[in-house]
Write a protein that holds these residues in place. Structure first.
Motif, short mmCIF file in Angstrom:
data_model
loop_
_atom_site.label_atom_id
_atom_site.label_comp_id
_atom_site.label_asym_id
_atom_site.label_seq_id
_atom_site.Cartn_x
_atom_site.Cartn_y
_atom_site.Cartn_z
N THR A 1 0.83 -1.21 0.00
CA THR A 1 0.00 0.00 0.00
C THR A 1 0.86 1.26 0.00
O THR A 1 0.60 2.21 -0.75
CB THR A 1 -0.94 0.00 1.22
OG1 THR A 1 -1.72 -1.19 1.20
CG2 THR A 1 -1.84 1.22 1.21
N ALA A 2 1.90 1.28 0.85
CA ALA A 2 2.78 2.45 0.91
C ALA A 2 3.50 2.65 -0.42
O ALA A 2 3.61 3.79 -0.90
CB ALA A 2 3.79 2.28 2.04
N TYR A 3 3.96 1.57 -1.03
CA TYR A 3 4.65 1.71 -2.31
C TYR A 3 3.72 2.29 -3.37
O TYR A 3 4.09 3.22 -4.09
CB TYR A 3 5.18 0.35 -2.78
CG TYR A 3 5.77 0.42 -4.16
CD1 TYR A 3 7.02 0.97 -4.37
CD2 TYR A 3 5.05 -0.02 -5.26
CE1 TYR A 3 7.56 1.06 -5.64
CE2 TYR A 3 5.57 0.06 -6.53
CZ TYR A 3 6.83 0.60 -6.72
OH TYR A 3 7.34 0.71 -7.98
N VAL A 4 2.51 1.77 -3.45
CA VAL A 4 1.56 2.25 -4.47
C VAL A 4 1.21 3.72 -4.22
O VAL A 4 1.20 4.54 -5.15
CB VAL A 4 0.29 1.37 -4.50
CG1 VAL A 4 -0.80 1.99 -5.35
CG2 VAL A 4 0.64 -0.03 -5.00
N LEU A 5 0.94 4.08 -2.98
CA LEU A 5 0.60 5.47 -2.68
C LEU A 5 1.77 6.40 -2.95
O LEU A 5 1.59 7.50 -3.48
CB LEU A 5 0.15 5.60 -1.23
CG LEU A 5 -1.21 5.00 -0.89
CD1 LEU A 5 -1.47 5.09 0.61
CD2 LEU A 5 -2.31 5.69 -1.67
N LEU A 6 2.98 5.97 -2.57
CA LEU A 6 4.16 6.83 -2.78
C LEU A 6 4.57 6.90 -4.24
O LEU A 6 5.22 7.86 -4.65
CB LEU A 6 5.32 6.34 -1.92
CG LEU A 6 5.12 6.54 -0.42
CD1 LEU A 6 6.18 5.80 0.36
CD2 LEU A 6 5.12 8.01 -0.08
N LYS A 7 4.21 5.92 -5.01
CA LYS A 7 4.53 5.95 -6.45
C LYS A 7 3.88 7.17 -7.11
O LYS A 7 4.45 7.76 -8.01
CB LYS A 7 4.00 4.66 -7.09
CG LYS A 7 4.40 4.47 -8.50
CD LYS A 7 5.84 4.02 -8.57
CE LYS A 7 6.18 3.66 -10.00
NZ LYS A 7 7.61 3.60 -10.21
N PHE A 8 2.70 7.55 -6.61
CA PHE A 8 1.98 8.67 -7.21
C PHE A 8 2.10 9.98 -6.43
O PHE A 8 1.83 11.04 -6.98
CB PHE A 8 0.50 8.31 -7.35
CG PHE A 8 0.28 7.11 -8.22
CD1 PHE A 8 0.48 7.18 -9.58
CD2 PHE A 8 -0.11 5.90 -7.66
CE1 PHE A 8 0.30 6.07 -10.39
CE2 PHE A 8 -0.29 4.79 -8.46
CZ PHE A 8 -0.09 4.86 -9.82
N SER A 9 2.49 9.92 -5.16
CA SER A 9 2.46 11.14 -4.36
C SER A 9 3.77 11.49 -3.66
O SER A 9 3.79 12.42 -2.87
CB SER A 9 1.35 11.02 -3.30
OG SER A 9 1.66 9.99 -2.40
N TYR A 10 4.85 10.78 -3.93
CA TYR A 10 6.10 11.05 -3.22
C TYR A 10 6.61 12.46 -3.47
O TYR A 10 7.13 13.12 -2.57
CB TYR A 10 7.18 10.03 -3.61
CG TYR A 10 8.51 10.37 -3.01
CD1 TYR A 10 8.73 10.19 -1.65
CD2 TYR A 10 9.54 10.89 -3.79
CE1 TYR A 10 9.95 10.52 -1.07
CE2 TYR A 10 10.75 11.22 -3.22
CZ TYR A 10 10.95 11.04 -1.87
OH TYR A 10 12.15 11.37 -1.31
N THR A 11 6.45 12.96 -4.67
CA THR A 11 6.98 14.29 -5.01
C THR A 11 6.30 15.41 -4.23
O THR A 11 6.86 16.50 -4.12
CB THR A 11 6.85 14.56 -6.51
OG1 THR A 11 5.48 14.42 -6.88
CG2 THR A 11 7.70 13.59 -7.31
#
Length: 151
Positions: A19-29
């Motif tokens: 879940t963290a990977y998927v969420l951060l893939k789109f919102s890390y920036t």
């Protein structure tokens, strides 16, 4: 309450990591740079769990030098140990998801290098919390329990 099994730790770890990977893939920036104090509360809780585990173990084993503890306090410490191991698994999963997200950018982006170092420290602190929580949970187990059941 039953003892924590490895599957109780692995499932939240994997689910939260993905879940963290998927969420951060789109919102890390859009996130701010992580500070080095982020792992500190997790590490402090791990230390507190280890200290409590030593005291609980001594009380349960009736060590002559141990201060007596009420049964409800021991039960609450065991519950804290179980909760700590589950929270540690979740935090370790989130840190691993962050690390996997950052791996492609570590050599290129300076902020990603910094966040990867913080995520590594967070992962280490979370693993320590899982181990300390399991230690605290197991410290409340009476060593004579099996002998009493055989009678």
């Amino acid at each position: 309450m039953r003892r924590t099994r490895w599957s109780d730790i692995v499932v939240p770890f994997v689910v939260i990591a993905v879940t963290a990977y998927v969420l951060l893939k789109f919102s890390y920036t859009e996130l701010l740079q992580l500070d080095y104090f982020v792992p500190a509360p997790i590490a402090a809780l791990a230390v507190a769990d280890v200290v409590a585990a030593r005291r609980v173990r001594a009380a349960v084993r009736h060590d002559p030098t141990a201060k007596p503890m009420a049964a409800i306090v021991i039960a609450r410490c065991v519950a804290l140990g179980k909760a700590s191991s589950l929270v540690g698994a979740g935090v370790a999963g989130a840190a691993l998801g962050l690390l996997v997200r950052l791996l492609p950018d570590v050599r290129v982006v300076r902020v990603a290098q910094h966040d990867a170092r913080v995520a590594s420290l967070l992962f280490a602190a979370a693993v320590l919390l899982v181990l300390a929580g399991l230690l605290l949970e197991r410290a409340g187990v009476d060593p004579n329990r099996d002998r009493e059941r055989e009678r």
